[in-house]
Design an enzyme around this catalytic site. Structure first.
Site, PDB file in Angstrom:
ATOM      1  N   GLY A 127      -4.374  -1.343   2.719  1.00 13.63           N
ATOM      2  CA  GLY A 127      -3.813  -1.342   1.508  1.00 13.63           C
ATOM      3  C   GLY A 127      -2.505  -1.505   1.385  1.00 13.63           C
ATOM      4  N   SER A 128      -1.868  -0.967   0.405  1.00 14.19           N
ATOM      5  CA  SER A 128      -0.274  -1.251   0.134  1.00 14.19           C
ATOM      6  C   SER A 128       0.640  -0.934   1.126  1.00 14.19           C
ATOM      7  CB  SER A 128       0.221  -0.786  -1.358  1.00 14.19           C
ATOM      8  OG  SER A 128      -0.533  -1.459  -2.352  1.00 14.19           O
ATOM      9  N   THR A 129       0.302  -0.089   2.087  1.00  4.90           N
ATOM     10  CA  THR A 129       1.076   0.421   3.248  1.00  4.90           C
ATOM     11  C   THR A 129       1.412  -0.782   4.048  1.00  4.90           C
ATOM     12  OG1 THR A 129      -0.697   1.028   4.473  1.00  4.90           O
ATOM     13  CG2 THR A 129       0.179   2.749   3.465  1.00  4.90           C
ATOM     14  N   PHE A 130       0.585  -1.907   3.973  1.00  2.00           N
ATOM     15  CA  PHE A 130       1.144  -3.274   4.667  1.00  2.00           C
ATOM     16  C   PHE A 130       1.847  -3.943   3.921  1.00  2.00           C
ATOM     17  CE2 PHE A 130      -1.706  -3.244   8.012  1.00  2.00           C
ATOM     18  CZ  PHE A 130      -1.997  -4.362   8.725  1.00  2.00           C
ATOM     19  N   LYS A 131       2.569  -3.500   2.884  1.00  4.53           N
ATOM     20  CA  LYS A 131       3.484  -4.057   1.935  1.00  4.53           C
ATOM     21  C   LYS A 131       4.680  -3.896   2.726  1.00  4.53           C
ATOM     22  CE  LYS A 131       1.314  -4.206  -2.419  1.00  4.53           C
ATOM     23  NZ  LYS A 131       1.009  -3.536  -3.724  1.00  4.53           N
TER      24      LYS A 131
END
Length: 584
Positions: free
Chosen positions: A297-301
């Site tokens: 999820g958004s941790t990859f941002k």
């Protein structure tokens, strides 16, 4: 009167002696040298004989005297000893205790039926037919029951059955039970490691020592892990509470030293008690942090934005169109809350905009995006001391659509520990350091580390993570763990069910660093399929469950890690960015 024939006889005797010496020694031979050579050979022969005797005596001292047949099934207590495993503070996590095991020698039995009847009456859990078959065999040695109690041993001794005896074996015990189960692993009935650090020990020489008979208790130093059992206890306790509160299917978390790569704590629920090995076979009790792979999820941002900043293709103030969904063919990428305007790169992070992250990644291009993720270790299988690890799931054909979805953490599945390694590199000054479960110094870590981003890029990521804790999706954790100046990023990824993303089944994650101005540790908390509560107003996203859980974890472990609270600190643009520019 003298016999005239005597001189002739003497002459013949001397002649025969000369002939014999000539045949034995040959002509013109140094007989003294020959004698010395023979004496030397005799000494060598005697030394060889006594050497063989000494070797035999030493083998008897190690393996015992004449019971070789008994040990074909399993070695004795000396040969199966294992070193203690301790945490970084010396707390024992795994150790050996001596326990008796029951064996039989069928060839020495007088009355087989009587032996079976007496043994099964004393040990009711013995299978009568199995005992009968073993005692009826022609073998010199058979196991009847491993690891019996001292009381059972005493009762069997009183029976006085010929051909029945005991061997003292090492039994592995785990004082902390389930708390460290996925890290420590477990052993089988023969005290051989079959999972976790226990298996790593066997794969790294312990099994060879066993076979050579050299793995004795006196010869083995404890194995020191990076783990802190106090921190592990606090992490596990908060994860258990969160799992119950949000009715989650599973919960997991870890604490990593960002400068050394050491794993200070690791918990995956549901776990198991290694003292009860049957639980370990439950497929629901896998180590989700190394064996499972997930879309993070958004941790990859964090990685997406670091890529653009490091390449010089973006600044913290670069603007991206987030007025509405991003259309790509028949697909539509949208944000959970439509921004309705252009937003800066900093806002892409704090508002966790999928549209913004996608536009950032597209500005870099497919090949650059793919190369960056490979450089930070997200596309290859992560190897650590733990034998249990999984390969990431990566698109076979990487298109622009893949780059769009992967930019915000969908379309690539990695082991959570792998993602933690990548985030560590984003905040520790730019060095990718392989994770380890063994103690490691910062000096050793620097030798292993590989620079993947610039120091100034790392400063900007730390700034963004702190900003997110002040005004973004991680602010609940900052309010709970006051004074520890944390930074963080949330992630909510919809799970794939029957080939489609399910909006009501999510995997939530929260990764935090502390303190954000000079990170020492990263904390990851994950909740699998948490349910909505009245206090969450029907929401199941990370900010409502994983974030407060992370805050409670940090509040408990920060003092244990030697981090003191600080208050009335300047805003991150002054404390992190300004100090970074001054240092340059």
């Amino acid at each position: 009167m003298t016999d005239p024939s005597l001189p002739l006889v003497g002459h013949h005797v001397k002649w025969r002696q000369r002939l014999i010496r000539s045949l034995i020694y040959g002509k013109d031979v140094d007989r003294d040298g020959k004698a010395r050579a023979r004496v030397g050979l005799a000494m060598i022969a005697f030394a060889a004989v006594y050497g063989i005797i000494a070797f035999k005596l030493s083998m008897i001292a190690v393996f015992g005297d004449g019971h070789g047949a008994r040990r074909t099934g399993s070695q004795d207590a000396v040969a199966t000893a294992r070193p203690d495993i301790v945490d970084r503070n010396g707390q024992v996590l795994a150790t050996d205790v001596k326990t008796p095991s029951l064996f039989g020698e069928p060839r020495r039995l007088i009355d087989q039926d009587e032996a079976v009847e007496l043994l099964t009456a004393t040990l009711p859990d013995l299978e009568t037919q199995e005992v009968r078959e073993r005692l009826a065999s022609k073998k010199g040695f058979v196991w009847l029951k491993r690891e019996i109690t001292p009381r059972q041993q005493a009762e069997i001794k009183k029976l006085g059955i010929p051909g029945i005896g005991f061997l003292r074996e090492n039994k592995r015990v785990y004082p902390n039970a389930a708390e460290v189960s996925h890290l420590i692993g477990l052993v089988n009935i023969d005290n051989q490691g079959i999972a976790g650090i226990e298996k790593w020990l066997d794969n790294n020489g312990l099994a060879d020592l066993h076979r050579a008979g050299f793995a004795s208790d006196r010869m083995q130093r404890p194995i020191e892990l990076a783990l802190d059992v106090r921190v592990t206890h606090a992490l596990r306790d908060e994860l258990i509470k969160a799992k119950e509160k949000y009715s989650a299917k599973a919960a997991s978390g870890l604490v990593s030293n960002v400068k050394t790569g050491e794993i200070v704590a690791m918990v995956s629920l549901p776990d198991f008690d290694p003292n009860n090995p049957r639980e370990a076979n439950d497929p629901d009790r896998i180590n989700r942090l190394t064996t499972g792979v997930y879309e993070m999820g958004s941790t990859f941002k964090t990685l997406t934005l670091a890529m653009a900043l490091d390449a010089g293709k973006a600044t913290l103030h670069s603007m991206y169109d987030a007025r509405g969904p991003l259309h790509y063919g028949k697909f539509k990428i949208h944000d959970s809350h439509n921004m309705g305007r252009a937003i800066s790169l900093a806002e892409v992070f704090t508002y966790s905009s999928n549209v913004g992250a996608a536009r950032v990644a597209l500005s870099m291009g497919v090949e650059a995006h793919k190369a960056f993720l490979k450089k930070v270790g997200q596309l290859d299988r992560l190897r650590t001391e733990l034998p249990e690890s999984a390969s990431p799931i990566v698109p076979k054909r990487w298109s622009e659509l893949n780059t769009i979805t992967i930019s915000f953490g969908h379309g690539v599945a990695v082991a959570p520990l792998q993602a933690v390694m990548g985030i560590n590199a984003m905040v520790n000054g730019g060095y990718l350091i392989p994770p380890t479960f063994l103690k490691r110094t910062e000096e050793d870590a620097k030798k292993l580390g590989k620079r993947v981003i610039k120091t100034e890029t790392s400063d900007k990521i730390r700034y963004l993570m702190r900003l997110n804790a002040e005004v973004g999706t991680a602010k609940t954790a900052d309010q709970i763990a006051k004074g520890y100046y944390i930074g963080g990023k949330t992630g909510t990824s919809e799970k794939v069910v029957n080939g489609r993303y399910a909006k009501k089944q999510v995997l939530n994650s929260f990764t935090a660093i502390l303190p954000a101005d000079n990170p020492q540790y990263q904390v990851l908390v994950m909740l699998d399929e948490p349910k909505a509560l009245p206090e969450t107003h029907g929401f199941i996203t990370s900010g409502w469950n994983a974030v407060p859980t992370g805050g409670k974890v940090i509040e408990r472990i920060a003092p244990l890690l030697g981090i003191e609270p600080r208050f009335d600190l300047p805003p991150p643009d002054r404390l992190i960015l300004a100090s970074s520019r001054a240092a340059q």
